[in-house]
Design a protein around this motif. Sequence first.
Motif, PDB file in Angstrom:
ATOM      1  N   MET A  61      -0.660  -0.799  11.319  1.00  0.00           N
ATOM      2  CA  MET A  61      -0.869   0.382  10.492  1.00  0.00           C
ATOM      3  C   MET A  61      -1.013   1.660  11.318  1.00  0.00           C
ATOM      4  O   MET A  61      -0.470   2.706  10.960  1.00  0.00           O
ATOM      5  CB  MET A  61      -2.095   0.183   9.605  1.00  0.00           C
ATOM      6  CG  MET A  61      -2.347   1.329   8.629  1.00  0.00           C
ATOM      7  SD  MET A  61      -3.697   0.916   7.500  1.00  0.00           S
ATOM      8  CE  MET A  61      -3.766   2.392   6.495  1.00  0.00           C
ATOM      9  N   GLU A  68       0.851  -8.050   5.533  1.00  0.00           N
ATOM     10  CA  GLU A  68       0.450  -7.395   4.286  1.00  0.00           C
ATOM     11  C   GLU A  68       1.430  -7.775   3.178  1.00  0.00           C
ATOM     12  O   GLU A  68       2.590  -8.109   3.442  1.00  0.00           O
ATOM     13  CB  GLU A  68       0.466  -5.869   4.448  1.00  0.00           C
ATOM     14  CG  GLU A  68      -0.420  -5.336   5.554  1.00  0.00           C
ATOM     15  CD  GLU A  68      -0.383  -3.815   5.602  1.00  0.00           C
ATOM     16  OE1 GLU A  68      -0.500  -3.185   4.529  1.00  0.00           O
ATOM     17  OE2 GLU A  68      -0.220  -3.256   6.705  1.00  0.00           O
ATOM     18  N   ARG A  83       0.826  -1.215   0.000  1.00  0.00           N
ATOM     19  CA  ARG A  83       0.000   0.000   0.000  1.00  0.00           C
ATOM     20  C   ARG A  83       0.858   1.262   0.000  1.00  0.00           C
ATOM     21  O   ARG A  83       0.595   2.196  -0.774  1.00  0.00           O
ATOM     22  CB  ARG A  83      -0.962   0.004   1.188  1.00  0.00           C
ATOM     23  CG  ARG A  83      -0.312  -0.100   2.540  1.00  0.00           C
ATOM     24  CD  ARG A  83      -1.309  -0.050   3.691  1.00  0.00           C
ATOM     25  NE  ARG A  83      -0.704  -0.520   4.920  1.00  0.00           N
ATOM     26  CZ  ARG A  83       0.047   0.212   5.723  1.00  0.00           C
ATOM     27  NH1 ARG A  83       0.289   1.472   5.419  1.00  0.00           N
ATOM     28  NH2 ARG A  83       0.573  -0.301   6.816  1.00  0.00           N
ATOM     29  N   SER A  84       1.877   1.314   0.844  1.00  0.00           N
ATOM     30  CA  SER A  84       2.718   2.512   0.890  1.00  0.00           C
ATOM     31  C   SER A  84       3.589   2.626  -0.356  1.00  0.00           C
ATOM     32  O   SER A  84       3.895   3.727  -0.822  1.00  0.00           O
ATOM     33  CB  SER A  84       3.591   2.507   2.143  1.00  0.00           C
ATOM     34  OG  SER A  84       4.571   1.488   2.074  1.00  0.00           O
ATOM     35  N   SER A 132       3.549   4.199   9.089  1.00  0.00           N
ATOM     36  CA  SER A 132       3.749   2.758   8.952  1.00  0.00           C
ATOM     37  C   SER A 132       3.768   2.356   7.491  1.00  0.00           C
ATOM     38  O   SER A 132       2.818   2.580   6.758  1.00  0.00           O
ATOM     39  CB  SER A 132       2.625   2.004   9.669  1.00  0.00           C
ATOM     40  OG  SER A 132       2.644   0.633   9.339  1.00  0.00           O
ATOM     41  N   SER A 133       4.853   1.746   7.064  1.00  0.00           N
ATOM     42  CA  SER A 133       4.910   1.204   5.702  1.00  0.00           C
ATOM     43  C   SER A 133       5.902   0.049   5.630  1.00  0.00           C
ATOM     44  O   SER A 133       6.169  -0.453   4.571  1.00  0.00           O
ATOM     45  CB  SER A 133       5.280   2.299   4.696  1.00  0.00           C
ATOM     46  OG  SER A 133       6.565   2.788   4.948  1.00  0.00           O
ATOM     47  N   ARG A 149       2.780  -5.317   9.665  1.00  0.00           N
ATOM     48  CA  ARG A 149       2.728  -3.905  10.058  1.00  0.00           C
ATOM     49  C   ARG A 149       1.517  -3.641  10.942  1.00  0.00           C
ATOM     50  O   ARG A 149       0.435  -4.201  10.721  1.00  0.00           O
ATOM     51  CB  ARG A 149       2.633  -2.997   8.822  1.00  0.00           C
ATOM     52  CG  ARG A 149       3.911  -2.890   8.028  1.00  0.00           C
ATOM     53  CD  ARG A 149       4.989  -2.126   8.779  1.00  0.00           C
ATOM     54  NE  ARG A 149       6.179  -1.978   7.968  1.00  0.00           N
ATOM     55  CZ  ARG A 149       7.176  -2.858   7.918  1.00  0.00           C
ATOM     56  NH1 ARG A 149       7.109  -3.959   8.640  1.00  0.00           N
ATOM     57  NH2 ARG A 149       8.236  -2.634   7.163  1.00  0.00           N
TER      58      ARG A 149
END
Length: 533
Positions: A177, A186, A141-142, A532-533, A175
């Motif tokens: 998040m 993830e 996502r990041s 958070s990534s 993670r």
Amino acid sequence: MRALRFDNAMLRELPGDPESGPRLRQVDAAWSRVRPTPVAAPELLAYSRELAAELGLTEADVHDPGFAQVFAGNALLPGMDPYAGNYGGHQFGHWAGQLGDGRAITLGETVLAEGGRRELQLKGAGLTPYSRSADGRAVLRSSIREFLCSEAMHHLGIPTTRALSLVGTGEKVVRDMFYDGHPQAEPGAIVCRVAPSFLRFGHFELPSSRGNVDLLRRLADFCIHRDFPHLLGGRASQPLDELQARGAFTEALYGEWFSEICERTARLVAGWMRVGFVHGVLNTDNMSILGLTIDYGPYGWIDDYDPDWTPNTTDAQGRRYRFGWQPRVAHWNLGQLAHALSPLFAGVEMLQAGLDRHAAAFAEAERDNVARKLGLAECRDDDLALMQRLQALMQAAQADMTLLFRTLADIEPAQPSVDALREAFYDEGLRRAHEPAFAAWLRDYAGRLALDPLHADERRARMHAANPKYVLRNYLAQQAIDRAEAGDPSGITDLLEVMRHPYGEQPGREAFAARRPEWARSRAGCSMLSCSS
């Protein structure tokens, strides 16, 4: 996949860590050699065709199986010599000591065919000596957010690091998040980000904080020689050590260099303010010496205009990095850089001159923003007040910043109608409540246009070139993330294609220009983000 030509100047010119490998440690040097940690099943999810071409890579190179292997960190091209950079920084206004590239590994500096160089850096490539308590990895996502926003900002014309590729790792990353005790596994990913230089304010703060003036001076000389060669004039082609031996790096040159950093930073932040971008975590270690947007973490885009909004949940209480404070924070960060560089100066005059240049450059850029966004040939003093009135109304009525300014270009000065702005409002009750004030503002605006020399077509073209129709709204990025996490990465490519032409009309793609839907108002990833990534 064809080879690239590398000239790793930072490793050649600056002192390095005598130890290699990812063991956590304090390092009194500019860099540490470390190899990326291989991943299980690298898969190319997206890439920038423009940046690939700039680097001399063809479509065939990108789709070669070796490309994903290299840009996942599983293989190296000849000439690559991976390392992690060492720097410190002020985080949320407090000195944090040594930080460094905790999950970023530079593969090398490739030399472009037409001149210049680009650092190739993998983000999420594994542990480094600076990873602290983290794992050196990044989640999908990041990584999607960084990949898309790097390229979106480039096409908006705002200085930025770039993103060459997005590679899925085939591995899971755990993670939490929102740091609330609910960690999840993830999908992992790696972004190859690209810039002429990844030097940050923090590179200079760290040796200065330790009293290592020799390293500080060597960093400054190296940065000027490699990244600001125009300041050296015809001497830039001479070897760095020869220039140092001849005393080419004077206090006056350092002053000119700092002053240019200040001006570049001012124009960068003015660009953010023009398009509604909120960086979210403007620590000094996230400020580029070249005046580039760097480190796309909990960033966001203004939907309904609110100068007090920050996308970063970590900053939710103090709101240090809110949209409207970005110019102030940038100036504060430059003050910390000035303090770090002060051992290179006999007094403070040149450093103060640089800070003054920042203030003047930002004021000039803001006036240019006002003129362009309102479609005026130039910005008069009373135009600043006109813009401030509009911004206050937008905030009170929760009007969408991007939509309102884009629609404003189509206002007919002879008959200015608030109804033409209807699509920019999120709340019909607020729109009706503030309709009289907007009508009064539009009348004053029409009166100002009557005094301006630009013709209607010139005004509209000027406004369209300053006010994008398409920006990387958080909910658009989240929709692409949702599809990718479900196994369909095509949403990334679709969104990137829209962001390639942010100022154009793009018939058939109007849905990408719509205001934020109600479901996205409070959804994680759309309005709430973390580091958070």
